[in-house]
Design an enzyme around this catalytic site. Sequence first.
Site: not given
Ligand code: BG6
Ligand code: MG
Length: 201
Positions: A7-9, A15, A43-45, A114-116, A145, A169-170
Site C-alpha cells: 500500500d502507499l499512503d 500522506t 484510510k484505504g478508501i 494503492s487506491a490513490s 478495498k 497495509e496500514d
Molecule cells: C488511499 C488513502 O491510499 O487513497 C485514502 O488511504 C485516499 O485516504 C485514497 O482517499 C484515494 O487517494 P487519491 O489520491 O486518489 O485521492
Molecule cells: Mg494506507
Amino acid sequence: MKAVIFDLDGIITDTAGYHFLAWKALAEELDINIDNEFNEQLKGISRIESLERILRKGKVENKFSLAEKEELAVKKNEEYKKMIEQMSSADILPGIERLLYQLNKANILIGLASASQNGPVILKKLGLHTLFDTIVDPATLSAGKPNPEIFEKAAEQLNCLVSECVGIEDAAAGVESINRANMVSIAVGDKKVLSAADKTV
Ligand code: BG6
Ligand code: MG
C-alpha cells in the site's frame, strides 16, 4: 514468497495526514466535523467513497448531484496536491527504502496496490518509482478495498499466484482486501484496529 505488494499512503510515506487535513478543510466548508477517529475509516478508501462517507456523517448525502460531488472531490484533490507538492525522498517512512532495496536485491518482485490516483506521482517525488515492478491503476478496478481485486490484480500483473505474495497495509479495509485475496497480510499500526492481519508491526 515471490512478491511483496505495498500500500502507499501510511506505509511508504505518511500522506495519511495530508489526506485527513484536505478532507477536514472541505468538510468544514460543508459544516461537517470530522476527527482522527472518523478518519480511520477513510484510510484505504477511494476518493469518491471517502466523500460519500463524509456526506453521510453530515447527513447531507442526498443534497448533492453526482456532478456536484465530482466537483467537491476535485476540490479536495487540488488542496491535497498543494500539500504534497514539496514531497521528496526525505518523506519516505523509516525502513521502507532499505526494505525495497533488499527485496530488489533478493529478486523479489515489488508491486503497488494503492487506491490513490496520485500514487505514481508520489512514488516519483520520493524517487522510488524505478524499484516497482508494477503499479495497479485504481481507475481500472470495479471495486475498491476491502474488495480483494486490487491485490489480486497486482499479483496478476506480476505473473504471480496470490499464494506467492505478501501484502503490506496500514488500513483495516486494506488488511481485509489482502486477506480476501488469500495473501499473507502484514499490517503496520495499531494492533486493535488491524487485528485481522497475519502479523502486525
Ligand atoms: C488511499 C488513502 O491510499 O487513497 C485514502 O488511504 C485516499 O485516504 C485514497 O482517499 C484515494 O487517494 P487519491 O489520491 O486518489 O485521492
Ligand atoms: Mg494506507
